[in-house]
Write a protein that holds these residues in place. Structure first.
Motif, mmCIF file in Angstrom:
data_model
loop_
_atom_site.group_PDB
_atom_site.id
_atom_site.type_symbol
_atom_site.label_atom_id
_atom_site.label_comp_id
_atom_site.label_asym_id
_atom_site.label_seq_id
_atom_site.Cartn_x
_atom_site.Cartn_y
_atom_site.Cartn_z
ATOM 1 N N PHE A 108 -31.350 -17.043 -21.477
ATOM 2 C CA PHE A 108 -30.912 -18.015 -20.474
ATOM 3 C C PHE A 108 -32.183 -18.571 -19.849
ATOM 4 O O PHE A 108 -33.050 -17.795 -19.433
ATOM 5 N N ASN A 109 -32.292 -19.897 -19.791
ATOM 6 C CA ASN A 109 -33.389 -20.487 -19.029
ATOM 7 C C ASN A 109 -32.822 -20.782 -17.651
ATOM 8 O O ASN A 109 -32.039 -21.704 -17.459
ATOM 9 N N CYS A 110 -33.212 -19.962 -16.704
ATOM 10 C CA CYS A 110 -32.562 -19.898 -15.412
ATOM 11 C C CYS A 110 -33.231 -20.850 -14.430
ATOM 12 O O CYS A 110 -34.454 -20.891 -14.329
ATOM 13 N N GLU A 111 -32.413 -21.629 -13.687
ATOM 14 C CA GLU A 111 -32.969 -22.711 -12.882
ATOM 15 C C GLU A 111 -32.859 -22.520 -11.366
ATOM 16 O O GLU A 111 -33.272 -23.387 -10.604
ATOM 17 N N GLY A 127 -21.023 -5.101 -19.126
ATOM 18 C CA GLY A 127 -21.865 -3.986 -19.543
ATOM 19 C C GLY A 127 -23.030 -4.427 -20.414
ATOM 20 O O GLY A 127 -23.467 -3.712 -21.311
ATOM 21 N N LYS A 128 -23.534 -5.644 -20.156
ATOM 22 C CA LYS A 128 -24.628 -6.176 -20.980
ATOM 23 C C LYS A 128 -25.880 -6.395 -20.137
ATOM 24 O O LYS A 128 -25.814 -6.450 -18.910
ATOM 25 N N VAL A 129 -27.016 -6.535 -20.842
ATOM 26 C CA VAL A 129 -28.260 -6.939 -20.183
ATOM 27 C C VAL A 129 -28.661 -8.277 -20.783
ATOM 28 O O VAL A 129 -28.843 -8.402 -21.995
ATOM 29 N N ALA A 130 -28.762 -9.306 -19.934
ATOM 30 C CA ALA A 130 -29.057 -10.657 -20.424
ATOM 31 C C ALA A 130 -30.555 -10.934 -20.367
ATOM 32 O O ALA A 130 -31.208 -10.652 -19.361
ATOM 33 N N ASN A 131 -31.074 -11.503 -21.455
ATOM 34 C CA ASN A 131 -32.470 -11.968 -21.442
ATOM 35 C C ASN A 131 -32.561 -13.240 -20.619
ATOM 36 O O ASN A 131 -31.781 -14.166 -20.830
ATOM 37 N N VAL A 132 -33.539 -13.281 -19.734
ATOM 38 C CA VAL A 132 -33.688 -14.439 -18.870
ATOM 39 C C VAL A 132 -35.139 -14.907 -18.816
ATOM 40 O O VAL A 132 -36.052 -14.094 -18.693
ATOM 41 N N ALA A 133 -35.307 -16.223 -18.948
ATOM 42 C CA ALA A 133 -36.613 -16.828 -18.675
ATOM 43 C C ALA A 133 -36.447 -17.694 -17.437
ATOM 44 O O ALA A 133 -35.390 -18.282 -17.225
ATOM 45 N N LEU A 134 -37.454 -17.731 -16.596
ATOM 46 C CA LEU A 134 -37.377 -18.582 -15.411
ATOM 47 C C LEU A 134 -37.875 -19.967 -15.767
ATOM 48 O O LEU A 134 -38.983 -20.126 -16.288
ATOM 49 N N ARG A 135 -37.032 -20.983 -15.497
ATOM 50 C CA ARG A 135 -37.518 -22.346 -15.667
ATOM 51 C C ARG A 135 -38.269 -22.722 -14.399
ATOM 52 O O ARG A 135 -37.681 -22.839 -13.325
ATOM 53 N N ILE A 180 -37.837 -12.104 -19.596
ATOM 54 C CA ILE A 180 -38.652 -12.178 -20.815
ATOM 55 C C ILE A 180 -39.791 -13.185 -20.712
ATOM 56 O O ILE A 180 -40.732 -13.120 -21.482
ATOM 57 N N GLY A 181 -39.684 -14.135 -19.791
ATOM 58 C CA GLY A 181 -40.793 -15.080 -19.733
ATOM 59 C C GLY A 181 -40.484 -16.312 -18.920
ATOM 60 O O GLY A 181 -39.575 -16.327 -18.086
#
Ligand SMILES: *Cc1c(COP(=O)(O)O)cnc(C)c1O
Length: 386
Positions: A108-111, A127-135, A180-181
């Motif tokens: 997810f590119n999070c805004e 019950g999940k862990v979401a990968n997130v990048a900060l926009r 993640i980035g």
């Protein structure tokens, strides 16, 4: 494109014509040039989500860059791999976030910080862990049209840097998120490549900032934005991918194990598409302006009305002496105009008028305003079977 007029003869206008050889050649070049540096390219689906175009791009091994839940679902359907999908957008609904969580996308590119909390909550429910990048909003001026600028401080996109401290404080409580980035997308139709050098310099500063706080940046996503030559589609049918990737490689220090991502839309599909229409009527105003009214309009190609965008227009049916024309569609809006005061061979009813470089943000933005039908697609590799 003159040689195509016989092939177009029995096809109802307006329609989009796609040069599939040019698309394949473009994809091969993007692959070759990005692979030199190990870069990952995600196709920005919003530029064109025609089935066959998407399937072709997926078959070439590209990932997908989505800005809605609908695009995530469609990308999966068209053959993109779930682990190669990134999802940006300032206004993701809960339903869209759930679609992407179910699909186990790459990132997810999070805004916004609020969005982070919501993704964390919704992921926890599953019950999940979401990968997130900060926009992040890098405040870089892409030197393009103001309406397609997204990376300046005043734009709605991305997280302003002053909020990143708060993010770092929040991070330990966001147990269903994996950072993640960082992600950037500063605008579109960028032709001054030095803008990307400036972006790399900003990115370096951000990476350093995170790593000084002990937060690892595994992935850097530089977005899209590479421009195409709307003025000379025949001279420059392929965007300068070699120069583009090189300027990034030359200006970004890539640490061991870090992945670099791109989200290219316009530069991949822009030049392969042409809007084909026929002249309906010719008329001259009281002021002496000659109009050729065509059956294509702003409902098939909105860019001229929306951004005053330039597209090359040609009459491929006539070799008569040139005259000066405004080329307009039939929709009840004065902005439904493709060109002003252009010199074209004298137009007659039924002549084919082609509008070039329409593969990106063309059919994708089509509407049924005035209750006009959506345009069909015709492909170079199957046109002879029609
Ligand atoms: C639109 C968009 C792109 C693609 O931009 P192009 O100029 O078509 O390359 C990439 N990333 C994001 C987040 C976008 O919104």
């Amino acid at each position: 494109m003159i040689h195509l007029k016989d092939k177009f003869k029995n096809i109802a206008t307006p329609f989009y014509y796609y040069d599939m050889d040019l698309l394949a050649k473009t994809l091969d070049i993007v692959k070759a040039e990005s692979s030199k540096y190990g870069f990952n390219v995600h196709y920005a689906v919003k530029a064109n989500y025609d089935d066959k175009i998407m399937q072709t791009i997926a078959a070439h091994g590209f990932g997908a860059d989505c800005v809605s839940g609908g695009e995530v679902a469609k990308s999966l359907e068209m053959g993109f791999k779930h682990q190669d999908i990134v999802f940006a957008g300032v206004g993701k609904s809960d339903a869209e976030i759930n679609t992407a969580l179910d699909a186990d996308i790459f990132s997810f590119n999070c805004e916004s910080l609020e969005e982070l909390s919501v993704i964390n909550e919704l992921a926890a429910l599953k019950g999940k862990v979401a990968n997130v990048a900060l926009r992040l909003n890098p405040d870089v001026d892409p030197q393009t049209h103001a309406y397609i600028t997204t990376g300046k401080a005043e734009n709605k996109f991305g997280i302003p840097f002053h909020e990143v401290d708060t993010f770092v404080e929040m991070l330990p409580t966001l147990t269903n998120i994996k950072f993640i980035g960082i992600h950037f997308h500063i605008g579109s139709q960028i032709t001054n490549l030095s803008v990307f050098k400036e972006l790399c310099e900003r990115v370096e500063t951000f990476v350093k900032w995170f790593e000084e706080r002990g937060i690892r940046v595994e992935s850097i996503n530089l977005g899209g934005g590479l421009g195409i030559d709307y003025q000379n589609p025949d001279v420059n049918p392929i965007a300068p991918f070699a120069d583009y990737f090189k300027i990034i490689a030359d200006n970004l220090k890539v640490a061991e194990g870090r992945s670099i991502h791109f989200e290219l839309g316009r530069s991949v599909v822009g030049q392969c598409g042409t809007l084909v229409s026929r002249v309906l009527f010719n008329k001259t105003t009281a002021a002496g302006t000659q109009y050729a009214i065509i059956d294509g309009s702003m409902t098939e190609l909105l860019r001229p009305a929306l951004y005053s965008a330039y597209h090359e227009v040609a009459n491929i049916s006539s070799t008569d002496t040139n005259s000066t024309y405004h080329i307009a569609g039939g929709v009840c809006e004065s902005t439904d105009l493709f060109a002003k005061d252009i010199s074209l061979p004298a137009t007659k009813r039924g002549d084919f008028i082609v509008i070039r470089s329409a593969g990106a943000y063309g059919s994708a933005m089509a509407s049924t305003y005035n209750l006009r039908p959506l345009p069909c697609s015709v492909y170079s590799d199957t046109i002879d079977n029609l």
